[in-house]
Write a protein that holds these residues in place. Structure first.
Motif, PDB file in Angstrom:
ATOM      1  N   GLU A  73     -48.846-102.177 -43.263  1.00 29.46           N
ATOM      2  CA  GLU A  73     -49.211-100.960 -42.533  1.00 29.46           C
ATOM      3  C   GLU A  73     -48.135-100.581 -41.524  1.00 29.46           C
ATOM      4  OE1 GLU A  73     -52.844 -99.227 -39.708  1.00 29.46           O
ATOM      5  OE2 GLU A  73     -52.901-101.305 -40.436  1.00 29.46           O
ATOM      6  N   ILE A  74     -47.602-101.580 -40.827  1.00 22.85           N
ATOM      7  CA  ILE A  74     -46.552-101.325 -39.840  1.00 22.85           C
ATOM      8  C   ILE A  74     -45.286-100.830 -40.538  1.00 22.85           C
ATOM      9  CG2 ILE A  74     -45.059-102.415 -38.117  1.00 22.85           C
ATOM     10  CD1 ILE A  74     -47.477-104.389 -37.669  1.00 22.85           C
ATOM     11  N   GLN A  75     -44.949-101.458 -41.664  1.00 23.93           N
ATOM     12  CA  GLN A  75     -43.759-101.043 -42.408  1.00 23.93           C
ATOM     13  C   GLN A  75     -43.867 -99.589 -42.843  1.00 23.93           C
ATOM     14  OE1 GLN A  75     -40.831-103.211 -43.380  1.00 23.93           O
ATOM     15  NE2 GLN A  75     -40.210-101.057 -43.360  1.00 23.93           N
ATOM     16  N   SER A  76     -45.042 -99.173 -43.255  1.00 20.14           N
ATOM     17  CA  SER A  76     -45.262 -97.790 -43.687  1.00 20.14           C
ATOM     18  C   SER A  76     -44.992 -96.804 -42.556  1.00 20.14           C
ATOM     19  CB  SER A  76     -46.690 -97.633 -44.206  1.00 20.14           C
ATOM     20  OG  SER A  76     -46.934 -96.304 -44.592  1.00 20.14           O
ATOM     21  N   ILE A  77     -45.417 -97.144 -41.350  1.00 17.18           N
ATOM     22  CA  ILE A  77     -45.174 -96.269 -40.192  1.00 17.18           C
ATOM     23  C   ILE A  77     -43.686 -96.197 -39.887  1.00 17.18           C
ATOM     24  CG2 ILE A  77     -45.596 -95.971 -37.722  1.00 17.18           C
ATOM     25  CD1 ILE A  77     -48.313 -97.358 -38.163  1.00 17.18           C
ATOM     26  N   ILE A  78     -43.026 -97.346 -39.902  1.00 15.44           N
ATOM     27  CA  ILE A  78     -41.577 -97.380 -39.633  1.00 15.44           C
ATOM     28  C   ILE A  78     -40.822 -96.573 -40.687  1.00 15.44           C
ATOM     29  CG2 ILE A  78     -39.545 -98.868 -39.467  1.00 15.44           C
ATOM     30  CD1 ILE A  78     -41.386 -99.341 -37.138  1.00 15.44           C
ATOM     31  N   ASP A  79     -41.214 -96.711 -41.945  1.00 18.43           N
ATOM     32  CA  ASP A  79     -40.533 -96.018 -43.038  1.00 18.43           C
ATOM     33  C   ASP A  79     -40.640 -94.499 -42.925  1.00 18.43           C
ATOM     34  OD1 ASP A  79     -39.757 -98.415 -44.136  1.00 18.43           O
ATOM     35  OD2 ASP A  79     -41.347 -98.465 -45.654  1.00 18.43           O
ATOM     36  N   SER A  80     -41.716 -94.017 -42.332  1.00 19.95           N
ATOM     37  CA  SER A  80     -41.937 -92.568 -42.246  1.00 19.95           C
ATOM     38  C   SER A  80     -41.256 -91.940 -41.036  1.00 19.95           C
ATOM     39  CB  SER A  80     -43.440 -92.268 -42.192  1.00 19.95           C
ATOM     40  OG  SER A  80     -44.003 -92.770 -40.992  1.00 19.95           O
ATOM     41  N   ALA A  81     -40.658 -92.760 -40.175  1.00 15.08           N
ATOM     42  CA  ALA A  81     -40.057 -92.252 -38.936  1.00 15.08           C
ATOM     43  C   ALA A  81     -38.594 -91.875 -39.136  1.00 15.08           C
ATOM     44  CB  ALA A  81     -40.171 -93.299 -37.838  1.00 15.08           C
ATOM     45  N   SER A  82     -38.175 -90.826 -38.455  1.00 18.44           N
ATOM     46  CA  SER A  82     -36.756 -90.452 -38.467  1.00 18.44           C
ATOM     47  C   SER A  82     -36.005 -91.072 -37.294  1.00 18.44           C
ATOM     48  CB  SER A  82     -36.601 -88.930 -38.420  1.00 18.44           C
ATOM     49  OG  SER A  82     -37.085 -88.407 -37.188  1.00 18.44           O
ATOM     50  N   HIS A  83     -36.726 -91.321 -36.166  1.00 24.73           N
ATOM     51  CA  HIS A  83     -36.127 -91.910 -34.967  1.00 24.73           C
ATOM     52  C   HIS A  83     -37.119 -92.889 -34.343  1.00 24.73           C
ATOM     53  CE1 HIS A  83     -33.895 -88.146 -35.412  1.00 24.73           C
ATOM     54  NE2 HIS A  83     -32.963 -88.635 -34.618  1.00 24.73           N
ATOM     55  N   VAL A  84     -36.587 -93.870 -33.629  1.00 24.46           N
ATOM     56  CA  VAL A  84     -37.434 -94.769 -32.856  1.00 24.46           C
ATOM     57  C   VAL A  84     -36.941 -94.779 -31.415  1.00 24.46           C
ATOM     58  CG1 VAL A  84     -36.063 -96.814 -33.501  1.00 24.46           C
ATOM     59  CG2 VAL A  84     -38.409 -97.092 -32.683  1.00 24.46           C
ATOM     60  N   ILE A  85     -37.883 -94.654 -30.473  1.00 24.62           N
ATOM     61  CA  ILE A  85     -37.595 -94.522 -29.046  1.00 24.62           C
ATOM     62  C   ILE A  85     -38.049 -95.787 -28.332  1.00 24.62           C
ATOM     63  CG2 ILE A  85     -38.069 -93.154 -26.965  1.00 24.62           C
ATOM     64  CD1 ILE A  85     -39.108 -90.931 -28.958  1.00 24.62           C
ATOM     65  N   GLY A  86     -37.254 -96.258 -27.355  1.00 18.92           N
ATOM     66  CA  GLY A  86     -37.703 -97.395 -26.566  1.00 18.92           C
ATOM     67  C   GLY A  86     -36.660 -97.858 -25.572  1.00 18.92           C
ATOM     68  N   PHE A  87     -37.014 -98.880 -24.792  1.00 24.97           N
ATOM     69  CA  PHE A  87     -36.097 -99.530 -23.865  1.00 24.97           C
ATOM     70  C   PHE A  87     -35.490-100.741 -24.563  1.00 24.97           C
ATOM     71  CE2 PHE A  87     -37.796 -97.150 -20.326  1.00 24.97           C
ATOM     72  CZ  PHE A  87     -36.742 -97.136 -19.428  1.00 24.97           C
ATOM     73  N   ARG A 103     -38.420-104.112 -42.187  1.00 22.36           N
ATOM     74  CA  ARG A 103     -37.106-103.569 -42.542  1.00 22.36           C
ATOM     75  C   ARG A 103     -36.930-102.187 -41.913  1.00 22.36           C
ATOM     76  NH1 ARG A 103     -39.972-104.564 -46.736  1.00 22.36           N
ATOM     77  NH2 ARG A 103     -39.997-102.368 -47.342  1.00 22.36           N
ATOM     78  N   THR A 104     -35.690-101.870 -41.548  1.00 22.36           N
ATOM     79  CA  THR A 104     -35.379-100.519 -41.075  1.00 22.36           C
ATOM     80  C   THR A 104     -34.200 -99.976 -41.848  1.00 22.36           C
ATOM     81  OG1 THR A 104     -33.998-101.426 -39.301  1.00 22.36           O
ATOM     82  CG2 THR A 104     -36.276-100.861 -38.735  1.00 22.36           C
ATOM     83  N   ASP A 105     -34.264 -98.704 -42.159  1.00 19.11           N
ATOM     84  CA  ASP A 105     -33.184 -98.050 -42.878  1.00 19.11           C
ATOM     85  C   ASP A 105     -32.037 -97.727 -41.931  1.00 19.11           C
ATOM     86  OD1 ASP A 105     -31.862 -95.384 -44.096  1.00 19.11           O
ATOM     87  OD2 ASP A 105     -32.796 -96.525 -45.716  1.00 19.11           O
ATOM     88  N   GLU A 106     -30.811 -97.736 -42.454  1.00 19.31           N
ATOM     89  CA  GLU A 106     -29.646 -97.424 -41.619  1.00 19.31           C
ATOM     90  C   GLU A 106     -29.705 -96.011 -41.054  1.00 19.31           C
ATOM     91  OE1 GLU A 106     -26.069 -98.157 -43.748  1.00 19.31           O
ATOM     92  OE2 GLU A 106     -26.346-100.347 -43.803  1.00 19.31           O
ATOM     93  N   SER A 107     -30.463 -95.133 -41.708  1.00 19.81           N
ATOM     94  CA  SER A 107     -30.543 -93.747 -41.244  1.00 19.81           C
ATOM     95  C   SER A 107     -31.495 -93.580 -40.061  1.00 19.81           C
ATOM     96  CB  SER A 107     -31.009 -92.840 -42.392  1.00 19.81           C
ATOM     97  OG  SER A 107     -32.334 -93.176 -42.801  1.00 19.81           O
ATOM     98  N   LEU A 108     -32.240 -94.624 -39.704  1.00 19.13           N
ATOM     99  CA  LEU A 108     -33.183 -94.528 -38.591  1.00 19.13           C
ATOM    100  C   LEU A 108     -32.423 -94.302 -37.289  1.00 19.13           C
ATOM    101  CD1 LEU A 108     -36.174 -94.842 -37.639  1.00 19.13           C
ATOM    102  CD2 LEU A 108     -35.654 -97.260 -37.241  1.00 19.13           C
ATOM    103  N   GLY A 109     -32.726 -93.197 -36.615  1.00 22.68           N
ATOM    104  CA  GLY A 109     -32.071 -92.896 -35.347  1.00 22.68           C
ATOM    105  C   GLY A 109     -32.619 -93.778 -34.233  1.00 22.68           C
ATOM    106  N   ILE A 110     -31.730 -94.341 -33.411  1.00 25.29           N
ATOM    107  CA  ILE A 110     -32.139 -95.185 -32.292  1.00 25.29           C
ATOM    108  C   ILE A 110     -32.005 -94.373 -31.004  1.00 25.29           C
ATOM    109  CG2 ILE A 110     -31.730 -97.317 -31.032  1.00 25.29           C
ATOM    110  CD1 ILE A 110     -32.637 -97.729 -33.936  1.00 25.29           C
ATOM    111  N   VAL A 111     -33.113 -94.198 -30.302  1.00 21.56           N
ATOM    112  CA  VAL A 111     -33.123 -93.436 -29.054  1.00 21.56           C
ATOM    113  C   VAL A 111     -33.338 -94.429 -27.924  1.00 21.56           C
ATOM    114  CG1 VAL A 111     -34.223 -91.578 -27.758  1.00 21.56           C
ATOM    115  CG2 VAL A 111     -34.055 -91.428 -30.254  1.00 21.56           C
ATOM    116  N   GLU A 112     -32.260 -94.740 -27.223  1.00 19.88           N
ATOM    117  CA  GLU A 112     -32.303 -95.730 -26.158  1.00 19.88           C
ATOM    118  C   GLU A 112     -32.501 -95.029 -24.814  1.00 19.88           C
ATOM    119  OE1 GLU A 112     -32.839 -98.290 -23.903  1.00 19.88           O
ATOM    120  OE2 GLU A 112     -32.444 -99.175 -25.876  1.00 19.88           O
ATOM    121  N   ILE A 113     -33.655 -95.267 -24.187  1.00 16.35           N
ATOM    122  CA  ILE A 113     -34.000 -94.598 -22.934  1.00 16.35           C
ATOM    123  C   ILE A 113     -32.962 -94.864 -21.855  1.00 16.35           C
ATOM    124  CG2 ILE A 113     -35.707 -94.434 -21.078  1.00 16.35           C
ATOM    125  CD1 ILE A 113     -36.745 -93.229 -23.570  1.00 16.35           C
TER     126      ILE A 113
END
Length: 303
Positions: A73-87, A103-113
């Motif tokens: 279930e968690i993997q499915s949420i991660i797979d559907s995201a274009s960016h992930v935000i956090g500290f 797993r995370t795809d290389e295309s996943l955008g990392i948004v570092e606060i």
């Protein structure tokens, strides 16, 4: 400003861990404010752990599922995201999620606060990039109230992190005169500006001085400093360098045959090696910095 519904396929997450290793709690929100996932877990191996700072005890999770039972279930949420935000989301949360089998795809955008806070607020207020800015500080500077009794709950910290990001997004766009731009355009502008400012910062902080000292007949000392060293009777030679870490690797190998992290002592200094030291020059390249940082971290573990 642009409707934040444009962040619907972005996610913001926070996790709490037992002894910094096994997942205890994970919360994921969509960028437009919907709670997508919030769950505590029973560690697979640890039976006891310190409950500071998250407050989660073994008794509180004894009937919760293992992370492995929820991974799909968690993997499915991660797979559907274009960016992930956090500290520190890449070096902390995502790294540990990877350890848990996510797993995370290389295309996943990392948004570092921390990056957004530094560019939008820190630079103009004299804050160092490496200054330890946490969620509480970021929210306080942005005028976001924090309920300290709820801090370190994954769900609450995720909500506050998302509020901090949307606040920084708006503030950055307003300061740059692009408040009506699409989120993708704001992000692109930010990424370009951050790359330039971070490169300037890295170059300024990577440069410095290497100094060979010797007191009497004792061993030689190699010292590295950001500021020019004071010259004295013990000073044998000083060179200015563009990349202290690169020089650290070079000189420790040259003078001791090993890679050493930080200042070090050595017993012999031939005329040839002294002349090689005095003639040394280098330049700053980001790839070199990353490579030499890894080498020195490894060396530091075994010193």
């Amino acid at each position: 400003m642009t409707d934040l519904s444009q962040l619907a396929d972005w996610i913001c997450l926070d996790a709490e861990f037992a002894e910094g290793v096994e997942m205890l709690e994970l919360a994921i929100m969509s960028g437009d404010g919907r709670m997508l996932y919030s769950q505590r877990f029973r560690p697979a191996t640890l039976q006891r752990w310190r409950s500071y700072p998250h407050g989660i005890t073994p008794e509180m999770v004894e009937n919760e599922p293992l992370f492995a039972e929820c991974r799909q279930e968690i993997q499915s949420i991660i797979d559907s995201a274009s960016h992930v935000i956090g500290f520190a989301v890449a070096e902390n949360d995502l790294r540990k999620l990877h350890h848990e089998g996510i797993r995370t795809d290389e295309s996943l955008g990392i948004v570092e606060i921390r990056d957004w806070f530094w560019i939008t607020h820190g630079l103009e207020n004299g804050l160092d990039y490496r200054q330890n800015v946490g969620l509480n500080t970021c929210c306080r500077e942005l005028g976001i109230d924090i309920d300290e009794s709820l801090e370190h709950s994954a769900a609450y910290d995720t909500e506050c992190t998302l509020r901090a990001f949307t606040g920084l997004l708006r503030l950055y766009a307003e300061k740059r005169g692009i408040a009506n731009a699409a989120v993708e355009e704001i992000e692109r502008r930010f990424a370009e500006e951050f790359a330039v400012e971070k490169d300037k910062y890295d170059r300024a902080n990577g440069a410095g001085y290497c100094c060979i000292l010797r007191r009497g007949d004792g061993p030689y000392q190699m010292k590295f400093s950001k500021e020019p060293p004071a010259s004295g009777p013990d000073t044998i030679a000083v060179v200015a360098v563009a990349n202290r870490k690169k020089a650290m690797v070079k000189f420790s190998q040259m003078l001791t045959g090993k890679i050493l992290y930080g200042n070090f002592r050595f017993d012999r200094l031939s005329r040839r090696k002294l002349e090689e030291f005095k003639a040394y020059t280098d330049d700053y390249e980001a790839d070199d910095e990353q490579f030499n940082s890894k080498l020195l971290r490894l060396a530091g573990k075994f010193r």
